[in-house]
Write a protein that holds these residues in place. Structure first.
Motif, PDB file in Angstrom:
ATOM      1  N   LEU A 265       0.831  -1.202   0.000  1.00  0.00           N
ATOM      2  CA  LEU A 265       0.000   0.000   0.000  1.00  0.00           C
ATOM      3  C   LEU A 265       0.868   1.256   0.000  1.00  0.00           C
ATOM      4  O   LEU A 265       0.581   2.220  -0.716  1.00  0.00           O
ATOM      5  N   SER A 266       1.947   1.254   0.778  1.00  0.00           N
ATOM      6  CA  SER A 266       2.866   2.400   0.806  1.00  0.00           C
ATOM      7  C   SER A 266       3.534   2.603  -0.552  1.00  0.00           C
ATOM      8  O   SER A 266       3.672   3.739  -1.020  1.00  0.00           O
ATOM      9  N   ILE A 267       3.916   1.502  -1.198  1.00  0.00           N
ATOM     10  CA  ILE A 267       4.517   1.582  -2.532  1.00  0.00           C
ATOM     11  C   ILE A 267       3.503   2.142  -3.524  1.00  0.00           C
ATOM     12  O   ILE A 267       3.828   3.001  -4.363  1.00  0.00           O
ATOM     13  N   SER A 268       2.248   1.690  -3.420  1.00  0.00           N
ATOM     14  CA  SER A 268       1.187   2.181  -4.297  1.00  0.00           C
ATOM     15  C   SER A 268       1.011   3.690  -4.162  1.00  0.00           C
ATOM     16  O   SER A 268       0.898   4.414  -5.166  1.00  0.00           O
ATOM     17  N   LYS A 269       1.014   4.179  -2.919  1.00  0.00           N
ATOM     18  CA  LYS A 269       0.847   5.619  -2.680  1.00  0.00           C
ATOM     19  C   LYS A 269       2.016   6.422  -3.249  1.00  0.00           C
ATOM     20  O   LYS A 269       1.823   7.525  -3.769  1.00  0.00           O
ATOM     21  N   CYS A 270       3.219   5.864  -3.175  1.00  0.00           N
ATOM     22  CA  CYS A 270       4.390   6.534  -3.754  1.00  0.00           C
ATOM     23  C   CYS A 270       4.236   6.677  -5.267  1.00  0.00           C
ATOM     24  O   CYS A 270       4.462   7.759  -5.828  1.00  0.00           O
TER      25      CYS A 270
ATOM     26  N   GLU B 283       1.685   9.318  -6.141  1.00  0.00           N
ATOM     27  CA  GLU B 283       2.205  10.681  -6.010  1.00  0.00           C
ATOM     28  C   GLU B 283       3.180  11.022  -7.123  1.00  0.00           C
ATOM     29  O   GLU B 283       3.321  12.194  -7.488  1.00  0.00           O
ATOM     30  N   LEU B 284       3.834  10.001  -7.672  1.00  0.00           N
ATOM     31  CA  LEU B 284       4.762  10.227  -8.783  1.00  0.00           C
ATOM     32  C   LEU B 284       4.048  10.241 -10.135  1.00  0.00           C
ATOM     33  O   LEU B 284       4.676  10.454 -11.169  1.00  0.00           O
ATOM     34  N   GLY B 285       2.748   9.995 -10.110  1.00  0.00           N
ATOM     35  CA  GLY B 285       1.962  10.048 -11.345  1.00  0.00           C
ATOM     36  C   GLY B 285       1.969   8.772 -12.155  1.00  0.00           C
ATOM     37  O   GLY B 285       1.468   8.744 -13.286  1.00  0.00           O
TER      38      GLY B 285
END
Length: 249
Positions: A92-97, A100-102
């Motif tokens: 989930l944290s990787i997904s959010k990153c 945010e990077l588009g």
């Protein structure tokens, strides 16, 4: 296989110190402690934990992503049952990153990976329950007792762990005048990760703490666990007394 979470482990202690510094607003000191933990990690389990803390502390999204993917890499390498509970949080944290990077395609993939991991505990035991009650094999441990940590709360669940020394700590903190006992227990119904510790300071349920609404049946007793000193028990009581979080009941 499972590497039991040990609060005395040097890397875990460094991370706990770093988290404390972060909570006090000492960002630079926290960052130094997390990097020290990473540099001194000696195995995949420790590297997974240290990289996760470094990642959480990174201000730049690209750096956070790099460290979170490093944490995932070592989590997978560790081949550790307790670490599997951390996969949803890491993905989930990787997904959010990525979001945010588009990069919405990779964000979606990792979000789906996060959801794909079963939230049911992977742990097969053996399981333990620490108490001061004098009980016998065949007896049932049930919910509805006063909490050891807040006397105003009656617990809706019965708690247990596969971490033998963790059960020993619970026995030391238990109310009553009886001697500290650690019983081997068998759940009689479904159980879940303890939400009071899962995905809090560390990802997943590394302390292997569980709870159930169904009774636990006592099937034996253990005596070869690490007993805490009175000073250590007193420190733990102080720590719990200062804990501002509400018990998730």
């Amino acid at each position: 296989m499972s590497t039991k979470f040990d609060p005395k482990n040097k890397i875990i202690r460094l991370c706990v110190l770093g988290i404390g510094m972060e909570e006090q607003g000492n960002s630079e000191e926290a960052s130094e402690l997390f990097l020290q933990a990473w540099n001194e990690s000696a195995n995949d389990f420790e590297r997974f934990i240290a990289a996760y803390q470094v990642a959480k502390h990174e201000k730049y999204i690209s750096n956070r992503l790099k460290w979170m993917e490093t944490s995932l890499e070592y989590a997978i390498k560790s081949n550790d049952d307790s670490v599997k509970s951390a996969f949803p949080a890491i993905y989930l944290s990787i997904s959010k990153c990525y979001e945010e990077l588009g990069n919405y395609n990779k964000a979606k993939i990792n979000y789906e990976l996060s959801n794909s991991y079963n939230t049911e505990p992977y742990d097969k035991g053996p399981f333990y329950h620490g108490t001061r009650a004098d009980l016998q094999v065949g007896d049932l441990l049930v919910s509805g007792r006063d909490s050891n940590y807040n006397s105003e709360v009656k617990m809706n669940h019965i708690y247990f762990t596969s971490n033998l020394n963790g059960a020993g700590l619970a026995a030391g903190l238990a109310k009553g005048e009886g001697r500290e006992r650690v019983y081997v227990v068998k759940p009689t119904g479904p159980f879940e990760n303890d939400p009071n510790v899962t995905d809090k300071k560390f990802p997943g349920n590394l302390t292997c703490s569980y709870r159930s609404e169904a009774p636990l049946r006592i099937v034996g007793e253990k005596t070869d666990w690490m007993k805490k000193t009175p000073e250590e028990i007193s420190q733990w009581r102080d720590k719990l007394a200062n804990n501002k979080g509400e018990i998730i009941n």
